[in-house]
Scaffold this motif. Sequence first.
Motif, PDB file in Angstrom:
ATOM      1  N   MET A 181       0.877  -1.171   0.000  1.00  0.00           N
ATOM      2  CA  MET A 181       0.000   0.000   0.000  1.00  0.00           C
ATOM      3  C   MET A 181       0.917   1.224   0.000  1.00  0.00           C
ATOM      4  N   LEU A 182       1.009   1.895  -1.143  1.00  0.00           N
ATOM      5  CA  LEU A 182       1.908   3.039  -1.264  1.00  0.00           C
ATOM      6  C   LEU A 182       1.099   4.326  -1.382  1.00  0.00           C
ATOM      7  N   ASP A 183       1.512   5.323  -0.653  1.00  0.00           N
ATOM      8  CA  ASP A 183       0.767   6.572  -0.509  1.00  0.00           C
ATOM      9  C   ASP A 183       1.291   7.618  -1.493  1.00  0.00           C
ATOM     10  N   ASN A 184       0.606   7.791  -2.622  1.00  0.00           N
ATOM     11  CA  ASN A 184       0.966   8.873  -3.539  1.00  0.00           C
ATOM     12  C   ASN A 184      -0.172   9.878  -3.682  1.00  0.00           C
ATOM     13  N   GLY A 185      -1.005   9.953  -2.630  1.00  0.00           N
ATOM     14  CA  GLY A 185      -2.099  10.916  -2.649  1.00  0.00           C
ATOM     15  C   GLY A 185      -1.623  12.349  -2.724  1.00  0.00           C
ATOM     16  N   LYS A 186      -0.406  12.578  -2.264  1.00  0.00           N
ATOM     17  CA  LYS A 186       0.219  13.897  -2.337  1.00  0.00           C
ATOM     18  C   LYS A 186       1.657  13.696  -2.803  1.00  0.00           C
ATOM     19  N   SER A 187       1.801  13.131  -4.003  1.00  0.00           N
ATOM     20  CA  SER A 187       3.087  12.790  -4.613  1.00  0.00           C
ATOM     21  C   SER A 187       3.701  11.561  -3.938  1.00  0.00           C
ATOM     22  N   PHE A 188       4.729  11.007  -4.579  1.00  0.00           N
ATOM     23  CA  PHE A 188       5.479   9.880  -4.029  1.00  0.00           C
ATOM     24  C   PHE A 188       6.929  10.323  -3.980  1.00  0.00           C
ATOM     25  N   THR A 189       7.462  10.468  -2.780  1.00  0.00           N
ATOM     26  CA  THR A 189       8.733  11.140  -2.581  1.00  0.00           C
ATOM     27  C   THR A 189       9.922  10.192  -2.703  1.00  0.00           C
ATOM     28  N   SER A 190      11.091  10.776  -2.841  1.00  0.00           N
ATOM     29  CA  SER A 190      12.327   9.987  -2.899  1.00  0.00           C
ATOM     30  C   SER A 190      12.550   9.240  -1.588  1.00  0.00           C
ATOM     31  N   GLU A 191      12.104   9.810  -0.485  1.00  0.00           N
ATOM     32  CA  GLU A 191      12.251   9.151   0.813  1.00  0.00           C
ATOM     33  C   GLU A 191      11.377   7.888   0.876  1.00  0.00           C
ATOM     34  N   GLN A 192      10.161   7.981   0.349  1.00  0.00           N
ATOM     35  CA  GLN A 192       9.307   6.795   0.276  1.00  0.00           C
ATOM     36  C   GLN A 192       9.922   5.734  -0.620  1.00  0.00           C
ATOM     37  N   LEU A 193      10.458   6.174  -1.766  1.00  0.00           N
ATOM     38  CA  LEU A 193      11.062   5.238  -2.703  1.00  0.00           C
ATOM     39  C   LEU A 193      12.258   4.534  -2.077  1.00  0.00           C
ATOM     40  N   ALA A 194      13.033   5.280  -1.281  1.00  0.00           N
ATOM     41  CA  ALA A 194      14.187   4.683  -0.613  1.00  0.00           C
ATOM     42  C   ALA A 194      13.742   3.609   0.384  1.00  0.00           C
ATOM     43  N   TRP A 195      12.669   3.900   1.121  1.00  0.00           N
ATOM     44  CA  TRP A 195      12.138   2.895   2.053  1.00  0.00           C
ATOM     45  C   TRP A 195      11.672   1.655   1.299  1.00  0.00           C
ATOM     46  N   PHE A 196      10.919   1.877   0.241  1.00  0.00           N
ATOM     47  CA  PHE A 196      10.397   0.776  -0.559  1.00  0.00           C
ATOM     48  C   PHE A 196      11.533  -0.085  -1.108  1.00  0.00           C
ATOM     49  N   SER A 197      12.554   0.563  -1.633  1.00  0.00           N
ATOM     50  CA  SER A 197      13.680  -0.148  -2.228  1.00  0.00           C
ATOM     51  C   SER A 197      14.455  -0.956  -1.194  1.00  0.00           C
ATOM     52  N   ALA A 198      14.576  -0.401   0.014  1.00  0.00           N
ATOM     53  CA  ALA A 198      15.396  -1.048   1.039  1.00  0.00           C
ATOM     54  C   ALA A 198      14.639  -2.123   1.814  1.00  0.00           C
ATOM     55  N   TYR A 199      13.308  -2.092   1.754  1.00  0.00           N
ATOM     56  CA  TYR A 199      12.534  -3.033   2.564  1.00  0.00           C
ATOM     57  C   TYR A 199      12.755  -4.465   2.066  1.00  0.00           C
ATOM     58  N   ASP A 200      13.116  -5.353   2.983  1.00  0.00           N
ATOM     59  CA  ASP A 200      13.423  -6.736   2.621  1.00  0.00           C
ATOM     60  C   ASP A 200      12.172  -7.600   2.751  1.00  0.00           C
ATOM     61  N   ASN A 201      11.575  -7.924   1.624  1.00  0.00           N
ATOM     62  CA  ASN A 201      10.407  -8.806   1.634  1.00  0.00           C
ATOM     63  C   ASN A 201      10.742 -10.195   1.085  1.00  0.00           C
ATOM     64  N   GLY A 202      12.037 -10.495   1.033  1.00  0.00           N
ATOM     65  CA  GLY A 202      12.447 -11.807   0.550  1.00  0.00           C
ATOM     66  C   GLY A 202      12.344 -11.967  -0.945  1.00  0.00           C
ATOM     67  N   ASN A 203      12.092 -10.852  -1.646  1.00  0.00           N
ATOM     68  CA  ASN A 203      11.969 -10.855  -3.104  1.00  0.00           C
ATOM     69  C   ASN A 203      10.866 -11.785  -3.610  1.00  0.00           C
ATOM     70  N   VAL A 204       9.838 -12.000  -2.782  1.00  0.00           N
ATOM     71  CA  VAL A 204       8.695 -12.779  -3.263  1.00  0.00           C
ATOM     72  C   VAL A 204       7.883 -11.916  -4.225  1.00  0.00           C
ATOM     73  N   PRO A 205       7.096 -12.500  -5.111  1.00  0.00           N
ATOM     74  CA  PRO A 205       6.266 -11.693  -6.006  1.00  0.00           C
ATOM     75  C   PRO A 205       5.340 -10.785  -5.192  1.00  0.00           C
ATOM     76  N   SER A 206       5.054  -9.613  -5.728  1.00  0.00           N
ATOM     77  CA  SER A 206       4.232  -8.675  -4.981  1.00  0.00           C
ATOM     78  C   SER A 206       3.414  -7.809  -5.924  1.00  0.00           C
ATOM     79  N   VAL A 207       2.407  -7.149  -5.342  1.00  0.00           N
ATOM     80  CA  VAL A 207       1.508  -6.275  -6.087  1.00  0.00           C
ATOM     81  C   VAL A 207       1.457  -4.928  -5.386  1.00  0.00           C
ATOM     82  N   VAL A 208       1.517  -3.858  -6.167  1.00  0.00           N
ATOM     83  CA  VAL A 208       1.474  -2.483  -5.657  1.00  0.00           C
ATOM     84  C   VAL A 208       0.065  -1.918  -5.847  1.00  0.00           C
ATOM     85  N   PHE A 209      -0.412  -1.200  -4.828  1.00  0.00           N
ATOM     86  CA  PHE A 209      -1.656  -0.441  -4.933  1.00  0.00           C
ATOM     87  C   PHE A 209      -1.367   1.021  -4.599  1.00  0.00           C
TER      88      PHE A 209
END
Length: 351
Positions: free
Chosen positions: A160-188
């Motif tokens: 669940m990604l919050d771009n209701g008021k843009s999607f910032t570089s800080e959010q992208l950095a968190w998303f990129s660094a988050y370790d989910n085991g590289n399992v398949p995933s879906v973005v909303f």
Amino acid sequence: LRFGSDGKFTVLQITDPQEDAYIAHGLVEFIEKAIEQTKPDFIVVTGDIVEDSRAGDISDDKVFQEGVTVDGDYAATLENAKKAVADVFAPIEASGIPYAISQGNNDYNSDVTNEDWLKIYASYPNNMTVDMSDDAEGKIDCYIPILSSDSDEPAFGLWMLDNGKSFTSEQLAWFSAYDNGNVPSVVFEHSPVDDIGNLYEECNVWDEGALIDGTKAYRLNGEIAHGHAEGIVKPGATTSEFETWKSKNVVGAFFGHWHTSGYTGEWQGVTLGMTYGCQFSKAGPYGVRTIVLDENTGTIETELYVYENGEFSVQVDEPYAVYDNAFDEAVAKVINFFKNLFNALTYLLKF
């Protein structure tokens, strides 16, 4: 959350109810019927739960009054938002199905703070929305794993990604660094990324499905996309967010925000989809989307449902016509030209 014994897990996407403190006639029935027909394991509401402030609502008992925002009175605004949310969430809570939210622009424009949004979400037992990104702006981002049918290991994930008021570089950095085991995933997300424009192709104004943009026309590229588009995103964009999705094994991303567009396509291995809204004070089409995850293949299948006359039906997409002779093609081009012009004018009037 866990896959069923058949290795499948169904997500129902609902978007853009844009409610105020007076429930729109038919909205509860819409949500109830969507749940009853699709039988989801999880529900995602991709933003614009509330309408901020706008005139012209004829869908409830307070004709021409719309929006939760009361200028200069935060307490009253917050109470209006809570009432609107309660009406939207009530049929979801009654179903007992877990759900989560990605914030929309109207949720931000209501001036309700994200701190209070999180308190509202936390007050509902089946709402799994939390803030995991811990960015400076307090955006509400989270990752929800789905366990395998036969183990406690994650087999898929939902972002669940919050771009209701843009999607910032800080959010992208968190998303990129988050370790989910590289399992398949879906973005909303609420608003579509610019990369969705790559599902379009430039065309002539007399082509079937053409959408007019100034002196040029575009339509969905029938070789990679299908559905109903009323707005244009020009092809050609490659965003850093989309590139990060590919590196994170994101297999699909789905959006709302546009209300009257419902289409699906694949770009560079990622399934992208626009989903119809359900704000009944605006013109339709209205609808929902299902995304069925498969733990055995790591893939997804998705369908759009259109809501007409109080019932849902699966959207059936027809390919662009192929003509047998030059005369039929010429006649069709003339008809398409006027049809496309009419559709462009109608789209402008809808909002």
